[in-house]
Design an enzyme around this catalytic site. Structure first.
Site: not given
Length: 491
Positions: A76, A276, A218, A35
């Site tokens: 953010r 993860t 995802k 990846r």
């Protein structure tokens, strides 16, 4: 190089794993797909990594898959006068369009789409959920929220809005530039799509890429779980991105959602990756925790196609040990007496099609007669996917004339892909399959394999034949196989 496990391993490349020697050793240790995280990779870095992976592929003679993971829309907060601020539970805190540095009462939020999408009562989470706020007032210029947890907030921390649908597409301007560079290499098999919110988010990428690459969706937002079946239908593969899912929903829900996603993908015959923090402690420790071993084992027992390492291999101190531990857990689980029944518990019901019926029959015959391998001819990869969907306990050898297909199948459960020319006739179907099973150490002379193919030969999506064959020595087949491997090496 034959793997002694069925589940595949993905590893993220990064500062700890960006040279040819390390990539080669990771592949030898057990990595099937690498990846490249475009959040941290320039186009030059991406091209360099692809070139290094392909050199390792040529040296090993085995197809290696590459997943390029797009960053997606990253949200953010702005900056603070002192770099951070302490917030207290119960106080009101404002997010606004003012670009000045913030303090303990307010901060800049440089995302107009958030101001458009939020509503009173929605949650606003900062820094992977460490800071939680609930919106009490919102408008085009400011959002006022009540602080739910006493904690610190600092510069440029990430923002999550689990209750809010944002009026943005999954592709940012950066993603479009990255996608253009990825497609220009023509040497990457999978594109990872981050932070998708709805099925149509995949359509824009499909319009750009067509079928030249596989789209891996995802699942990391609660909205995508609610429309999971539609997303699976549009995607070529799915990833359970548990890190962001654990921010978007209560942590205790994540294990159940993981099982839901894995089962739905298996029912649809689409590859599914569990990712993860699978071996998070191994970023700094040479051995996993007991909880991590159990976590990896659960994904194996559930029949996931692949499991993934992130920081463990990208920036951790023990990337080889992490891969080796993950592979060892998988091998051990797959020989447990309970494994066949548990992995079959999530088995898909065969669709009423010729191809699915043949795949089901192939698995049943192979297991009943204790065949050494299932050898399937596949041009596009769809036949290999159908056979893998049945989760046979017998090894699957997928023969394809296309290197890109073989590389794409590197992510699929149980498949050992080999690049070889199309068979010339029905006799060559058997001779070639027998010779490759022998050469790749799946069978010895006198043992039996089961073969699936399509007639007329070389016709995509035309699997209509099953044949049982005895493995015999075949010099012409071995020569053809060596020729195919030379083509791999010269790519």
């Amino acid at each position: 190089m034959r793997r002694d496990r069925k589940i595949k391993i993905l590893a993220t490349l990064g500062p700890a794993s960006s040279d040819v020697e390390t990539i080669s050793l990771l592949h030898q240790t057990g990595v099937d797909v690498f990846r490249i995280n475009m959040s941290h990779s320039t186009h030059d870095t991406m091209r360099s990594l692809v070139q290094k992976i392909r050199s390792v592929e040529a040296a090993s003679g085995r197809p290696i898959g590459i997943l390029a993971d797009l960053q997606g829309p990253k949200l953010r907060v702005g900056t603070f006068i002192d770099g951070s601020a302490q917030l207290r539970r119960g106080q009101n805190f404002t997010f606004d369009r003012d670009e000045r540095p913030g303090d303990d009462t307010r901060v800049h939020l440089p995302h107009p789409e958030i101001f458009e999408g939020v509503r009173p009562g929605h949650r606003l989470l900062i820094d992977d959920g460490k800071l939680a706020l609930r919106i009490i007032e919102c408008g085009q210029e400011k959002i006022v929220a009540e602080v739910m947890t006493t904690t610190n907030i600092s510069n440029r921390k990430g923002v999550s809005l689990p209750d809010t649908f944002l009026p943005v597409t999954a592709l940012t301007d950066k993603d479009r530039r990255d996608l253009e560079a990825i497609m220009a290499t023509d040497d990457i098999e999978w594109i990872g799509l981050s932070f998708i919110q709805q099925p149509s988010d995949l359509d824009e990428v499909r319009a750009i890429c067509g079928n030249r690459v596989g789209l891996l969706a995802k699942i990391e937002k609660s909205q995508t779980v609610e429309r999971l079946e539609e997303i699976i239908e549009r995607a070529d593969a799915v990833m359970v991105a548990r890190g962001d899912l654990g921010v978007e929903m209560p942590l205790e829900r994540v294990p159940g959602v993981q099982k839901q996603i894995v089962r739905a993908c298996r029912q649809a015959g689409k590859p599914v990756v569990v990712a993860t923090q699978m071996m998070e402690s191994m970023i700094t420790a040479p051995a996993p925790t007991r909880a991590e071993v159990s976590d990896v084992a659960t994904a194996v027992f559930d029949g996931a196609d692949a499991i993934m390492l992130s920081a463990e291999s990208a920036s951790g101190q023990f990337p080889f040990e992490a891969v080796a531990a993950m592979a060892s857990i998988a091998r051990t689980v797959e020989v447990e007496s309970e494994y066949p029944s548990l992995v079959r518990a999530g088995a898909a019901r065969a669709h009423a099609t010729r191809e699915d019926a043949i795949s089901l029959a192939t698995r049943q015959i192979a297991e009943t007669l204790q065949m050494n391998a299932i050898v399937t001819y596949t041009t596009s990869g769809s036949t290999g996917l159908r056979v893998a969907r049945e989760r046979p306990m017998v090894p699957i050898v997928a023969l394809s004339p296309l290197m890109k297909t073989a590389r794409r199948l590197a992510i699929v459960w149980g498949i050992h892909a080999v690049v070889t020319e199309d068979a010339a006739d029905l006799d060559d179907v058997v001779t070639r399959a027998s010779g490759i099973a022998l050469q790749e150490n799946f069978a010895r002379p006198g043992e039996r394999i089961i073969i699936t193919a399509g007639v007329p030969l070389g016709t995509p999506a035309a699997t209509n034949m099953v044949r049982i064959a005895d493995v015999v020595e075949s010099t012409p087949t071995r020569v053809a196989l060596r020729s195919a491997k030379l083509r791999v090496s010269s790519k």
